[in-house]
Design a protein around this motif. Structure first.
Motif, PDB file in Angstrom:
ATOM      1  N   ASP A  81       0.874  -1.125  -0.072  1.00 29.58           N
ATOM      2  CA  ASP A  81      -0.065  -0.038  -0.119  1.00 29.58           C
ATOM      3  C   ASP A  81       0.770   1.375  -0.011  1.00 29.58           C
ATOM      4  O   ASP A  81       0.249   2.273  -0.011  1.00 29.58           O
ATOM      5  CB  ASP A  81      -0.899  -0.082   1.162  1.00 29.58           C
ATOM      6  CG  ASP A  81      -2.185  -1.062   0.916  1.00 29.58           C
ATOM      7  OD1 ASP A  81      -2.550  -1.336  -0.164  1.00 29.58           O
ATOM      8  OD2 ASP A  81      -2.698  -1.729   2.055  1.00 29.58           O
ATOM      9  N   ALA A  94       3.623   4.029  -1.798  1.00 30.16           N
ATOM     10  CA  ALA A  94       3.916   4.383  -3.100  1.00 30.16           C
ATOM     11  C   ALA A  94       4.942   3.628  -3.673  1.00 30.16           C
ATOM     12  O   ALA A  94       5.837   3.208  -3.281  1.00 30.16           O
ATOM     13  CB  ALA A  94       4.274   5.810  -3.052  1.00 30.16           C
ATOM     14  N   TRP A 139      -8.401   0.703  -3.004  1.00 33.71           N
ATOM     15  CA  TRP A 139      -7.199   1.509  -2.767  1.00 33.71           C
ATOM     16  C   TRP A 139      -5.703   0.622  -3.078  1.00 33.71           C
ATOM     17  O   TRP A 139      -5.062   1.146  -3.923  1.00 33.71           O
ATOM     18  CB  TRP A 139      -6.901   2.155  -1.450  1.00 33.71           C
ATOM     19  CG  TRP A 139      -6.082   3.166  -1.329  1.00 33.71           C
ATOM     20  CD1 TRP A 139      -6.752   4.686  -1.320  1.00 33.71           C
ATOM     21  CD2 TRP A 139      -4.821   3.344  -1.012  1.00 33.71           C
ATOM     22  NE1 TRP A 139      -5.664   5.401  -1.343  1.00 33.71           N
ATOM     23  CE2 TRP A 139      -4.508   4.725  -1.088  1.00 33.71           C
ATOM     24  CE3 TRP A 139      -3.463   2.460  -1.130  1.00 33.71           C
ATOM     25  CZ2 TRP A 139      -3.117   5.195  -0.914  1.00 33.71           C
ATOM     26  CZ3 TRP A 139      -2.464   2.790  -0.879  1.00 33.71           C
ATOM     27  CH2 TRP A 139      -2.105   4.078  -0.973  1.00 33.71           C
ATOM     28  N   THR A 140      -5.715  -0.379  -2.672  1.00 34.08           N
ATOM     29  CA  THR A 140      -4.401  -1.396  -2.929  1.00 34.08           C
ATOM     30  C   THR A 140      -4.178  -1.551  -4.233  1.00 34.08           C
ATOM     31  O   THR A 140      -3.312  -1.376  -4.875  1.00 34.08           O
ATOM     32  CB  THR A 140      -4.626  -2.643  -2.102  1.00 34.08           C
ATOM     33  OG1 THR A 140      -4.798  -2.362  -0.969  1.00 34.08           O
ATOM     34  CG2 THR A 140      -3.632  -3.635  -2.434  1.00 34.08           C
ATOM     35  N   ASN A 180      -3.327   1.259  -6.332  1.00 28.79           N
ATOM     36  CA  ASN A 180      -1.904   1.695  -6.172  1.00 28.79           C
ATOM     37  C   ASN A 180      -1.011   0.852  -6.956  1.00 28.79           C
ATOM     38  O   ASN A 180      -0.218   1.158  -7.511  1.00 28.79           O
ATOM     39  CB  ASN A 180      -1.668   1.489  -4.474  1.00 28.79           C
ATOM     40  CG  ASN A 180      -0.074   1.870  -4.236  1.00 28.79           C
ATOM     41  OD1 ASN A 180       0.220   3.007  -4.625  1.00 28.79           O
ATOM     42  ND2 ASN A 180       0.525   1.169  -3.558  1.00 28.79           N
TER      43      ASN A 180
END
Ligand SMILES: C[S@@+](CC[C@H](N)C(=O)[O-])C[C@H]1O[C@@H](n2cnc3c(N)ncnc32)[C@H](O)[C@@H]1O
Length: 295
Positions: A134, A136, A158-159, A162
């Motif tokens: 998770d 950057a 979200w994961t 990314n």
């Protein structure tokens, strides 16, 4: 409850245990350096040792073949998001070369993986990082693999966004995991609660539709899917119920963290096996591609 902050500890203990059980099963502590389920490759007998070992490698071979069908370049840059001991990275590196970054939360896994990479003279090609998927990531990768790791994500959307951002144009994401086939909380509330508590996914087990929605929401296109469930063993209801009772009793009776952790993992595994038997969970591969041409 195996909450998100307990995942590093959970995998440190499981990694120690896996080395012992590998030794008992294969006389090899690291047996393929994998921590995913053993499959019965199509056409292989399950009951001989050769067949069992082949089961450890089948999904790495199959995933590499699928990635190649979808444009994996020669000597690829690959990220393994939840790499365990690095079995997938070692397997792919030996077959097609390339450079690999493996992310895991477990110090035990990093130590084992790095030791093997150094011993094989491939430490520059296969690098391990004790870091979350998770954080950057550099947008460097031709392929990202995630085997039995993304169900631990506190926020799957979200994961996956990314990870999608770390793919080069034309790059592929390959996710293999247990996925609910529908709304598990509605269909099987008691088992859903056991999976939440014992399998390190306190938010619940995502469904294949949740994975697809997260992937498409991140701007990737699903290009292939496979159901590996038929390659997994499913034992009878009565045997699974008996194992569940024994493991639950063990968790209650032994107040030692390592025992409770390993009992939790087994308990989660037993419940998932039952849910695969009833068709409420599948073991699925989803492959998605980032739009654009491979450079
Ligand atoms: C069941 S193991 C699978 C390991 C490996 N993919 C394999 O097939 O052998 C799950 C892995 O996911 C990793 N993991 C879980 N949550 C993670 C996170 N947020 N960031 C990075 N790795 C994570 C664990 O550390 C562990 O290495």
């Amino acid at each position: 409850m195996i909450t998100h902050d307990r995942i590093p500890h959970y995998y440190d203990w499981l990694s120690r245990y896996v080395q012992l059980s590998n030794w008992l099963a294969y006389r090899d502590r690291f047996a393929g350096f994998t921590m995913h389920k053993s499959l019965k490759p199509p056409g292989e007998p399950r009951d001989d040792r050769g067949g069992l070992r082949a089961g450890l490698e089948y999904c790495n071979d199959r995933m590499l073949a699928v990635a190649a069908e979808h444009g994996l370049p020669a000597a690829p840059r690959v990220l393994d998001a939840g790499c365990g001991f690095g079995g997938t990275m070692f397997h792919w590196q030996q077959r097609v070369g390339g450079r690999y970054d493996g992310l895991t939360l477990s110090k035990v896994q990093v130590d084992v993986g790095e030791r093997h990479a150094h011993a094989q003279g491939i430490a520059d090609a296969c690098r391990f990082h004790r870091r979350s998927y998770d954080v950057a990531l550099d947008p460097d990768y031709d392929a990202i693999v995630a085997i039995e790791s993304l169900i631990h994500a506190p926020d799957l959307g979200w994961t996956i966004a990314n990870l999608a951002g770390a793919l080069r144009p034309g790059g592929v994401l390959l996710v293999l995991d247990d996925m609910a086939t529908g709304d598990l909380d509605a269909a099987r509330p008691a088992d859903a609660a056991l999976v939440r508590a014992n399998w390190g996914c306190p938010g619940g087990l995502p469904s294949d539709a949740d994975f697809r929605a997260a992937i498409e929401g991140a701007g990737l296109r699903v290009v292939a899917e496979e159901d590996f469930s038929p390659l997994l063993r499913v034992r009878g209801e009565r045997l699974l119920a008996r194992q569940e009772r024994v493991l639950a009793r063990l968790k209650r009776a032994v107040p030692l963290a390592p025992v409770r952790t390993i009992a939790s993992a087994f308990l989660g595994g037993v419940v998932l096996e039952r849910l695969r038997g009833s068709g409420d969970v599948g073991y699925r591969l989803i492959v998605a591609r980032r739009p654009g041409e491979v450079a």
